[in-house]
Enzyme design. Structure first.
Site, PDB file in Angstrom:
ATOM      1  N   SER A 221     -51.342  39.368 -39.027  1.00 45.78           N
ATOM      2  CA  SER A 221     -50.320  39.903 -39.918  1.00 45.78           C
ATOM      3  C   SER A 221     -50.422  39.252 -41.314  1.00 45.78           C
ATOM      4  O   SER A 221     -51.459  39.341 -41.954  1.00 45.78           O
ATOM      5  CB  SER A 221     -48.938  39.707 -39.287  1.00 45.78           C
ATOM      6  OG  SER A 221     -47.968  40.513 -39.904  1.00 45.78           O
ATOM      7  N   ASP A 346     -49.398  50.976 -35.547  1.00 47.71           N
ATOM      8  CA  ASP A 346     -48.703  49.755 -35.965  1.00 47.71           C
ATOM      9  C   ASP A 346     -47.543  50.116 -36.905  1.00 47.71           C
ATOM     10  O   ASP A 346     -47.759  50.703 -37.966  1.00 47.71           O
ATOM     11  CB  ASP A 346     -49.686  48.822 -36.684  1.00 47.71           C
ATOM     12  CG  ASP A 346     -49.142  47.419 -36.887  1.00 47.71           C
ATOM     13  OD1 ASP A 346     -47.941  47.289 -37.201  1.00 47.71           O
ATOM     14  OD2 ASP A 346     -49.916  46.457 -36.742  1.00 47.71           O
ATOM     15  N   HIS A 375     -47.322  46.345 -33.295  1.00 48.07           N
ATOM     16  CA  HIS A 375     -47.619  45.215 -34.174  1.00 48.07           C
ATOM     17  C   HIS A 375     -47.626  43.932 -33.358  1.00 48.07           C
ATOM     18  O   HIS A 375     -46.605  43.546 -32.768  1.00 48.07           O
ATOM     19  CB  HIS A 375     -46.570  45.113 -35.288  1.00 48.07           C
ATOM     20  CG  HIS A 375     -46.924  44.110 -36.336  1.00 48.07           C
ATOM     21  ND1 HIS A 375     -47.993  44.259 -37.202  1.00 48.07           N
ATOM     22  CD2 HIS A 375     -46.368  42.907 -36.656  1.00 48.07           C
ATOM     23  CE1 HIS A 375     -48.069  43.231 -38.006  1.00 48.07           C
ATOM     24  NE2 HIS A 375     -47.096  42.377 -37.696  1.00 48.07           N
TER      25      HIS A 375
END
Length: 429
Positions: A221, A346, A375
């Site tokens: 991320s 995502d 995610h």
């Protein structure tokens, strides 16, 4: 539901659990109406036309300039554990994301913390596996882990990757950003998606500590965004031998549009507020455009970034910060092997932000896009639903492939150097 193993006392972390009948009601990011697991279907992946001809993994989008050199090394892994989403959980990206965050097991690992002082008198915390400095050879490959926004060594996805790499004989260190995972904050500056200064200092410190080891990095991320920006900045002078980017937002403007003002936005803002409030006194009397009151009470990430982050790092506005913090612009400059793994559904790092053309044109890059995964979810594979994400064995096999290649290159260089020395001796005689 299986309960997570006990966590190391270093963090006294207890997994948060929700009653099963409350899980779905908490995850609609736009409305108050709960999702039905079977009601959402993921659209077909874009760019399926880019699939490699004759490719043996039809459910995956696999492209990149490094396909011919790297994909053969991953074929056995991708064949052994094809991407099959776990029933029910894997059918909805929000369910999968929340499930992985709250119900994935947390491996119990004893860690040793090292705090290093940065050039601006800031501090970051490095968490090493306790005892590895005594038990592992100094030339063991070394893996740096970069967690996501406000994350740290207590995150489940970080711990699973750490345990897997350690089981293969790798030395592993978690790079906790300033204030994250109880990392000390000694200056009125935290972290941002654009700032790579701390990453540079961490890599330099680790390289000095273990000069005989090949260095690698994995980021998730925001950690992936920082990692790829760093790789683009240092390009062919990068001291790392390889890297992996997971769930990278790539384009922060697109990412913000998708999760703004929803469940994830509120959850991340809550984490940022907690970090800030622990160190709020450092920011008192800062003046200028800092808005301490707004940062302490920010309901959404955008509000926090506008009040604190963009001011700390010199951006004119929060939109200026987001538009100039993308890692998508850095991919073309990456000069070492880089594997990017993304999920087509995502909800935080949308697939439309992936710089596919730059990845295809860079001979160092390979992209794998799974049809689902949410995610930081990827609830699939041998250890689903509560174990390691599907990506972990793929990442580990990729890194070990790079380490084997590096070992062969080192051996070849040693042989060449020895022959050169022998030739010099002959000339002297």
């Amino acid at each position: 539901m299986a309960r997570a193993p006990p966590v190391t006392p270093l963090y006294n972390h207890r997994p948060i659990t929700f009653p099963q009948n409350q899980l779905l009601s908490r995850i609609n990011t736009k409305t108050k109406t709960p999702y039905k697991i079977s009601a959402v279907q993921v659209p077909a992946m874009p760019s399926q036309q880019h699939h490699h001809e004759g490719q043996a993994h039809p459910t995956l989008e696999i492209i990149g300039g490094a396909m011919d050199s790297v994909l053969p090394a991953l074929n056995s892994t991708l064949t052994r554990i094809p991407y099959n989403p776990f029933p029910l959980i894997g059918r909805n990206c929000h369910v999968e994301t929340v499930y992985a965050a709250y119900f994935r097991s947390l491996p119990d690992v004893k860690l040793r913390r090292e705090c290093i002082r940065t050039q601006d008198n800031g501090s970051v915390a490095l968490d090493w596996v306790s005892g590895d400095d005594r038990h592992l050879p100094h030339d063991s490959p070394l893996l740096i882990l970069l967690p996501g926004l406000a994350g740290g060594s207590e995150n489940t996805y970080v711990r699973h990757m750490l345990v897997r790499a350690r089981s293969k004989g790798w030395r592993v260190v978690v790079f906790n950003n300033r204030g994250c995972s109880n990392s000390p904050v000694t200056t009125p500056q935290l972290f941002s998606a654009s700032f790579t200064g701390d990453m540079r200092e961490v890599v330099a410190h680790v390289a000095t500590s273990y000069p005989k080891a090949n260095l690698y990095a994995v980021g998730w991320s925001m950690g992936a965004n920082i990692l790829v920006r760093y790789l683009g900045e240092v390009s062919h002078t990068c001291p790392l031998s390889g890297a992996v980017s997971l769930c990278n937002p790539f384009n922060l403007v697109n990412s913000g549009e998708d999760f703004r003002y929803g469940f994830y936005d509120k959850a991340l803002a809550s984490s940022l507020r907690k970090i800030f409030k622990k160190h709020a006194l450092l920011f008192e009397d800062m003046g200028g455009e800092f808005n301490i009151q707004l940062a302490a009470n920010a309901k959404y990430v955008r509000f926090f970034d506008d009040a604190l982050t963009r001011v700390s790092f010199g951006f004119k506005s929060v939109d200026d910060y987001y538009s100039n913090s993308n890692s998508s612009d850095s991919v073309k400059h990456v000069g070492i092997p880089l594997l990017c793994i993304q999920a087509a559904n995502d909800p935080v790092a949308p697939a439309r932000g992936i710089p596919r053309e730059d990845i295809k044109e860079n001979p160092n890059c390979l992209l794998i896009v799974t049809p689902k995964g949410g995610h930081l979810g990827w609830v699939a594979g041998d250890e689903a639903p509560c174990g390691a994400p599907w990506t972990d064995p793929v990442v580990m096999d990729y890194l070990q492939h790079l380490e084997r290649v590096a070992g062969l290159a080192s051996h070849s260089n040693s042989v060449d150097a020895q022959k050169s020395t022998e030739g010099l001796h002959s000339v002297e005689v």
